[in-house]
Design a protein around this motif. Sequence first.
Motif, PDB file in Angstrom:
ATOM      1  N   SER A 660       0.860  -1.194   0.000  1.00  0.00           N
ATOM      2  CA  SER A 660       0.000   0.000   0.000  1.00  0.00           C
ATOM      3  C   SER A 660       0.888   1.233   0.000  1.00  0.00           C
ATOM      4  N   ILE A 661       0.374   2.340  -0.612  1.00  0.00           N
ATOM      5  CA  ILE A 661       1.112   3.600  -0.614  1.00  0.00           C
ATOM      6  C   ILE A 661       0.112   4.744  -0.756  1.00  0.00           C
ATOM      7  N   ALA A 662       0.415   5.851  -0.107  1.00  0.00           N
ATOM      8  CA  ALA A 662      -0.478   7.010  -0.155  1.00  0.00           C
ATOM      9  C   ALA A 662      -0.165   7.874  -1.364  1.00  0.00           C
ATOM     10  N   ASN A 663      -1.069   8.797  -1.657  1.00  0.00           N
ATOM     11  CA  ASN A 663      -0.841   9.758  -2.743  1.00  0.00           C
ATOM     12  C   ASN A 663       0.445  10.547  -2.495  1.00  0.00           C
ATOM     13  N   SER A 664       1.216  10.746  -3.566  1.00  0.00           N
ATOM     14  CA  SER A 664       2.411  11.601  -3.554  1.00  0.00           C
ATOM     15  C   SER A 664       3.468  11.122  -2.571  1.00  0.00           C
ATOM     16  N   ALA A 665       3.446   9.856  -2.187  1.00  0.00           N
ATOM     17  CA  ALA A 665       4.376   9.336  -1.173  1.00  0.00           C
ATOM     18  C   ALA A 665       5.508   8.527  -1.811  1.00  0.00           C
ATOM     19  N   THR A 688      -0.358  -1.894  -9.362  1.00  0.00           N
ATOM     20  CA  THR A 688      -1.494  -1.204  -9.972  1.00  0.00           C
ATOM     21  C   THR A 688      -2.215  -0.376  -8.916  1.00  0.00           C
ATOM     22  N   THR A 689      -2.415   0.903  -9.211  1.00  0.00           N
ATOM     23  CA  THR A 689      -3.056   1.812  -8.260  1.00  0.00           C
ATOM     24  C   THR A 689      -4.540   1.508  -8.163  1.00  0.00           C
ATOM     25  N   ASN A 690      -5.180   2.159  -7.198  1.00  0.00           N
ATOM     26  CA  ASN A 690      -6.624   1.989  -7.051  1.00  0.00           C
ATOM     27  C   ASN A 690      -7.369   2.477  -8.278  1.00  0.00           C
ATOM     28  N   ALA A 691      -6.722   3.388  -9.025  1.00  0.00           N
ATOM     29  CA  ALA A 691      -7.364   3.930 -10.230  1.00  0.00           C
ATOM     30  C   ALA A 691      -7.104   3.049 -11.445  1.00  0.00           C
ATOM     31  N   GLY A 692      -6.346   1.957 -11.272  1.00  0.00           N
ATOM     32  CA  GLY A 692      -6.099   1.034 -12.385  1.00  0.00           C
ATOM     33  C   GLY A 692      -4.867   1.342 -13.202  1.00  0.00           C
ATOM     34  N   THR A 693      -4.052   2.294 -12.744  1.00  0.00           N
ATOM     35  CA  THR A 693      -2.828   2.646 -13.463  1.00  0.00           C
ATOM     36  C   THR A 693      -1.669   1.770 -12.982  1.00  0.00           C
ATOM     37  N   THR A 694      -0.902   1.213 -13.946  1.00  0.00           N
ATOM     38  CA  THR A 694       0.262   0.397 -13.589  1.00  0.00           C
ATOM     39  C   THR A 694       1.488   1.295 -13.465  1.00  0.00           C
ATOM     40  N   LEU A 695       2.117   1.263 -12.295  1.00  0.00           N
ATOM     41  CA  LEU A 695       3.289   2.099 -12.039  1.00  0.00           C
ATOM     42  C   LEU A 695       4.542   1.220 -11.892  1.00  0.00           C
ATOM     43  N   ASP A 705      10.982  -5.690   6.723  1.00  0.00           N
ATOM     44  CA  ASP A 705      10.241  -6.602   5.855  1.00  0.00           C
ATOM     45  C   ASP A 705       8.924  -6.013   5.388  1.00  0.00           C
ATOM     46  N   THR A 706       8.461  -4.960   6.062  1.00  0.00           N
ATOM     47  CA  THR A 706       7.151  -4.391   5.711  1.00  0.00           C
ATOM     48  C   THR A 706       7.228  -2.913   5.346  1.00  0.00           C
ATOM     49  N   SER A 707       8.465  -2.407   5.121  1.00  0.00           N
ATOM     50  CA  SER A 707       8.583  -0.983   4.806  1.00  0.00           C
ATOM     51  C   SER A 707       9.754  -0.745   3.864  1.00  0.00           C
ATOM     52  N   ILE A 708       9.477  -0.081   2.742  1.00  0.00           N
ATOM     53  CA  ILE A 708      10.523   0.305   1.800  1.00  0.00           C
ATOM     54  C   ILE A 708      10.297   1.744   1.368  1.00  0.00           C
ATOM     55  N   THR A 709      11.356   2.333   0.824  1.00  0.00           N
ATOM     56  CA  THR A 709      11.287   3.696   0.295  1.00  0.00           C
ATOM     57  C   THR A 709      11.547   3.639  -1.194  1.00  0.00           C
ATOM     58  N   LEU A 710      10.707   4.330  -1.980  1.00  0.00           N
ATOM     59  CA  LEU A 710      10.858   4.371  -3.433  1.00  0.00           C
ATOM     60  C   LEU A 710      11.723   5.560  -3.830  1.00  0.00           C
ATOM     61  N   SER A 711      12.369   5.451  -4.984  1.00  0.00           N
ATOM     62  CA  SER A 711      13.262   6.517  -5.426  1.00  0.00           C
ATOM     63  C   SER A 711      12.494   7.739  -5.921  1.00  0.00           C
ATOM     64  N   VAL A 712      11.281   7.547  -6.423  1.00  0.00           N
ATOM     65  CA  VAL A 712      10.453   8.644  -6.934  1.00  0.00           C
ATOM     66  C   VAL A 712       9.059   8.482  -6.364  1.00  0.00           C
ATOM     67  N   ALA A 713       8.473   9.562  -5.907  1.00  0.00           N
ATOM     68  CA  ALA A 713       7.130   9.525  -5.317  1.00  0.00           C
ATOM     69  C   ALA A 713       6.087   9.172  -6.367  1.00  0.00           C
ATOM     70  N   VAL A 714       5.020   8.561  -5.906  1.00  0.00           N
ATOM     71  CA  VAL A 714       3.896   8.302  -6.810  1.00  0.00           C
ATOM     72  C   VAL A 714       3.116   9.605  -6.989  1.00  0.00           C
ATOM     73  N   GLY A 715       2.184   9.598  -7.944  1.00  0.00           N
ATOM     74  CA  GLY A 715       1.430  10.817  -8.249  1.00  0.00           C
ATOM     75  C   GLY A 715       0.400  11.155  -7.186  1.00  0.00           C
ATOM     76  N   GLY A 716      -0.209  12.329  -7.359  1.00  0.00           N
ATOM     77  CA  GLY A 716      -1.205  12.808  -6.396  1.00  0.00           C
ATOM     78  C   GLY A 716      -2.492  12.021  -6.409  1.00  0.00           C
ATOM     79  N   SER A 717      -2.705  11.205  -7.413  1.00  0.00           N
ATOM     80  CA  SER A 717      -3.931  10.390  -7.481  1.00  0.00           C
ATOM     81  C   SER A 717      -3.592   8.911  -7.584  1.00  0.00           C
ATOM     82  N   ASP A 718      -2.438   8.522  -7.063  1.00  0.00           N
ATOM     83  CA  ASP A 718      -1.963   7.139  -7.217  1.00  0.00           C
ATOM     84  C   ASP A 718      -2.047   6.331  -5.939  1.00  0.00           C
ATOM     85  N   VAL A 719      -2.958   6.688  -5.055  1.00  0.00           N
ATOM     86  CA  VAL A 719      -3.100   5.919  -3.832  1.00  0.00           C
ATOM     87  C   VAL A 719      -3.340   4.449  -4.183  1.00  0.00           C
TER      88      VAL A 719
END
Length: 933
Positions: A660-665, A688-695, A705-719
């Motif tokens: 799981s990931i929040a918007n812009s996170a 795949t985001t809740n909106a159906g977009t594959t990132l 084991d349950t937490s990672i950091t991505l190199s680039v944030a997801v978009g504002g509507s990519d929860v």
Amino acid sequence: MPSPTDFNLSPYYDDYSEDKKFHRVLFRPAFSVQARELTQLQTIQQNQIERLSDHFFEKGTMVIPGEISYDLNYTAVKLTSFTGSATLSDFVGKTFKGSTSGVIGTIINSVTTENADPNTLYIKYQNAGTDNVSFSFTEETIDESGTDGVLVAGGFSAVVSATATGSAANVASGVYYINGFMVSVSQQTIILDKYTATPSYRVGLTVSESFIQSTDDNSLLDNAQGSSNVNAPGADRFKITLTLTKKALTAVDDANFVELLRLKEGILQNQVRTTEYAILEDTLARRTFDESGDYVVRNFDLDLREHIVDGDNRGIFTLAEGGQEILMAAGLAPGKAYVRGYEIETIGTTFLNINKARDFDTQNNFNTRFDVGNYVHVKNVYNAPDVNEDSGGVSTAFKNLQLFDVATSARGTVVTNGGNTVPEIGRAKSKGFHYLAGSASSFVFSSASLTNSIYRNFLFDIEMFTHLNMVTNTAFTNGEKVTGGTSSATGFVQNVTTETSETISGATAANPVVITATGHTLKEGQQVTIASVGGMTELNGNIYTVRNPGTNDFELYDTDGTTSINGSAFTSYTSGGAATHGVLVIAGITGTFLAGETVTGQTSTTAVAIQSDAVGFKGVRTCEFSATKSICQAGSPTHTSDTDLTSVYGEVSQLTGTVSIANSAVAMTGSGTAFQTELKVGDSIQFTTNAGTTLTRTVEAIISDTSITLSVAVGGSDVTSTVSCNRTRTKLTNSNKNTAIFKLPYSKIKTLKTTERGGLTDTNFTVRRQFVTSLSSGAATLTAGTDETFSSLEEADYTVSVTAAGSGSGTVGDILSLTGNNGDGDPIFVLGGTPAGITLRLDFGSAYANATIKVVATVSRGEGNSKTKTLNSNQQAPIASQTVIENGIIGLGKADVFVLNSVKMAADFTTDADTSDTDITSRFDLDTGQRDN
């Protein structure tokens, strides 16, 4: 077999016949006894004994041990004269002492003057001489003495003229089964060679049968009165005598000869040591075989040799000895086995003649598949990589490719290493590059707008790097050897190593401390050393972990990566400061470097610590090919391509649990995940985001084991809520098929060359050739090499890149298709010449004008000659550089080295070593330079 002597002759007339089946002589009263009856009585009895013995013993075998032995140290003493007796044999058994040497020995045999050979005594030495060194007589007088060396008054003496070492054979007293009789043999010694110790003889017993009468031996006279009566001669006797004899190895007169020993040039070939049983042994062998089968006790090692001696070819026989070129000799070393239950034992090496294979068949036009793999699928291709030297300025075959863990930012732009970011993770070379899939547009496969065509890049000589993240930016010398202080691992510094100092312009007195460093290149988890900060001096000299880096700032955490640095009570920042970090890139590694250990350079003596592991960022990163995301090659133009990470050509695995990931996170959380075991920093993941977009994102840090950091944030509507996630990595396909050696269709091949073609090969094969040519009005004609023709059109067999646009409309880096017609309506691909395929005309139409193209073409080659090598012997490579020597690997400047004769070390580095200097060859292992991939 029975005795060959005929007894049915005068005066014995033993006319016993087996055909009459007589088994006893029955005497009757009142009838006189006939001589023939007494004689036949012995024959009947002898036949019974012989039949019983034949059941037990082989003919000629030893019954009661009378062992045969030999002596190759049969010391001879040649005499000028002797005194004390007129008979030389009287010396045998006496002990003598050298008047000068003091050596003491006992005479064991003697031979009188024969032809040019003088009187000779044979001696066994008992004591060394007066100097306690000499152990043989010299040219001196020898005198009879006791074993204590005290001379015997009036004893024998002799004058020694020379000594030599001869050879002899001896048989001990015993009993042999000869011609149906148990025959005694007396102890005997014969001299094989008087003055040499390399005899070649068959040694055995000569059997002599004779009749003895009373005139030959008066013990046969009647002694009824207690003395021999000359007037009562009595019966004759049948005598068998066994005499120790030597025969030449080639002798065949064996009718009355039993061989006991065979020597060849002093080497034992055969020796009778045990009794050979007959039918009894057959019974024992049958039982042994039934319970144990065939087995070896001591292996018969096999030595295949040339039959005929020719120089130093290890041949066995000279031409005079019957050596033949058409034969080979198989030498079976001494061994022991039980075959069908029978004991088989050999003492010397036995050579068997084997016919060499000389009959052959000829096979033409037989296809052999060269199955090569070890390739990676790439797309977004800009210009094909150089795989050969060509006429367009590429003088190096198999130029290096650079492997990066990030995709290219733009076609034709090679990924760069800079600051604290070193995306280069290895290097390789390309042996082939061809089209696999994708559609062309206007006969172009790959361009700025066409990036999805798939190509296979066949790689070899892949060398992956190891990145050591250092806590400061102290520099090492390029190429020097570095060693881990704890692990003792070693490696060699590569020229992509970076040392960076980020300028600090601000620091907050907060928890955590936030450092301002405009345009820094630090990454999540890297550790830095901070120095020269004004005001907030509490930071100086300490090592911190970089967390949550932004474009111009980052947070400070302790070296565990999870404890924030609380600067609330720190002095306010005033000015200056630097955060330093280094990425030491090494290759040629032996051992395993450890996080936290100090690494020391052999040449520079620089010593710097490797950072500790933090938030999934490794202090020691051993790069793997699966992390490769782009492949580039320097040049003009460059070559760039990105690896295909789809499930068709890449390696895609679904991670355990959900994410799981929040918007812009940038912080991603998992449920039931195992990030620390299933992911590595730098991995690409897809979800795949809740909106159906594959990132697609890259893993920047692994917190748990349950937490990672991505190199680039997801978009504002990519929860994204509790969805599955895939890990994508590059796949090196068929990595087990990476050798340049392939199997021919038959296991035994005489030659690939034929007489009909003048010693050239009759083999046809296809290879890739690289051409560079300038077009004229959009067209150019290529000419194949000698005995070569261009293959018919298959897009996979030809790769054409535009390397210079000229005045035409072609674009540099584009990959062109050869199928169909050009913009002018003419065919692009036309084979010509006689036979067809000697020339290839490529016509891309007038729109391409005078562009320059690079063509990687498939050509068929036949009747080629094999490559030859010239052996350059006794070459020298002086090495005067102390740095090179201390690095532990010394380049000889040769691509192919056959053998290392010696390594010499001079007294110092200012003097060249020569053959008289210290030999240190044993300290080195030779890398011949030969590779199979």
